[in-house]
Design an enzyme around this catalytic site. Structure first.
Site, PDB file in Angstrom:
ATOM      1  CG  HIS A  20      -9.701  -1.583  -4.843  1.00  0.00           C
ATOM      2  ND1 HIS A  20     -10.161  -1.660  -3.554  1.00  0.00           N
ATOM      3  CD2 HIS A  20     -10.745  -1.841  -5.642  1.00  0.00           C
ATOM      4  CE1 HIS A  20     -11.438  -1.982  -3.582  1.00  0.00           C
ATOM      5  NE2 HIS A  20     -11.828  -2.095  -4.833  1.00  0.00           N
ATOM      6  CE1 TYR A  34      -3.752  -2.382   0.241  1.00  0.00           C
ATOM      7  CE2 TYR A  34      -2.646  -3.275   2.175  1.00  0.00           C
ATOM      8  CZ  TYR A  34      -3.627  -3.366   1.216  1.00  0.00           C
ATOM      9  OH  TYR A  34      -4.485  -4.435   1.196  1.00  0.00           O
TER      10      TYR A  34
HETATM   11  C1  DHK Z   1      -7.397  -2.187   0.525  1.00  0.00           C
HETATM   12  C2  DHK Z   1      -7.655  -3.169   1.426  1.00  0.00           C
HETATM   13  O1  DHK Z   1      -7.619  -2.911   2.730  1.00  0.00           O
HETATM   14  C3  DHK Z   1      -7.920  -4.551   1.011  1.00  0.00           C
HETATM   15  O2  DHK Z   1      -8.808  -5.202   1.898  1.00  0.00           O
HETATM   16  C4  DHK Z   1      -8.443  -4.640  -0.399  1.00  0.00           C
HETATM   17  C5  DHK Z   1      -7.580  -2.390  -0.927  1.00  0.00           C
HETATM   18  C6  DHK Z   1      -7.574  -3.841  -1.344  1.00  0.00           C
HETATM   19  C7  DHK Z   1      -6.661  -1.496  -1.725  1.00  0.00           C
HETATM   20  O3  DHK Z   1      -5.860  -1.995  -2.516  1.00  0.00           O
HETATM   21  O4  DHK Z   1      -6.751  -0.274  -1.571  1.00  0.00           O
HETATM   22  O5  DHK Z   1      -8.475  -5.987  -0.794  1.00  0.00           O
END
Ligand code: DHK
Length: 148
Positions: free
Chosen positions: A102, A25
């Protein structure tokens, strides 16, 4: 909120952005994401109402709140993407454009992340573009809202 407002909603665990699984992330925080959204919206003469909750019902309440009379909704429902019929139903009741975002590429991860209950009740999708995807979502909504 009014016709120039983009409502940006963030689901569970996104409050931990920056420290949570940075390899997936990234290192930017949710405050950084809010700044990205505000900067993008500002370019189009739009404002941003930016929120995060770990609670499904709160997110449902907020989608309902934005269902009409605003420029649109940007939603990263995080884990609820893959589980929530309630959020899907709330999005289906909206009369404003909706963008699903996402940060990671949910189609290139575990099988259970490949299915989104929200995908076909959203008008546009930005997936796997990192946090920059939020700004892309705001830009897309601005195009729909006739932004500058
Ligand atoms: C963020 C999350 O917390 C996951 O549960 C999803 C998503 C994906 C993201 O890629 O922003 O699966």
């Amino acid at each position: 909120m009014d016709a120039r407002t983009v409502l940006v909603l963030n689901g569970p665990n996104l409050n931990l952005l920056g420290e949570r699984e940075p390899e997936l992330y990234g290192r930017e925080t949710l405050a950084d994401v809010e700044r990205l959204c505000v900067t993008a919206a500002d370019r189009h003469g739009l404002g941003v109402d930016f929120r995060q909750s770990n609670h499904e019902g709160t997110l449902v309440d907020w989608v309902q709140e934005g269902r009409a009379g605003i420029a649109g909704i940007v939603l990263n429902a995080a884990g609820y993407t893959h589980t929530s019929v309630a959020l899907r139903d709330a999005l289906a009741a909206c009369r404003v454009p909706r963008v699903e975002v996402h940060i990671s590429d949910i189609h290139a991860r575990e099988d259970f992340r490949r299915h989104s209950y929200l995908a076909d009740v959203c008008d546009h999708h930005v997936v796997g573009h990192g946090v920059a995807g939020y700004a892309e979502a705001v830009d897309w909504l601005a195009g729909r809202a006739g932004g500058a």
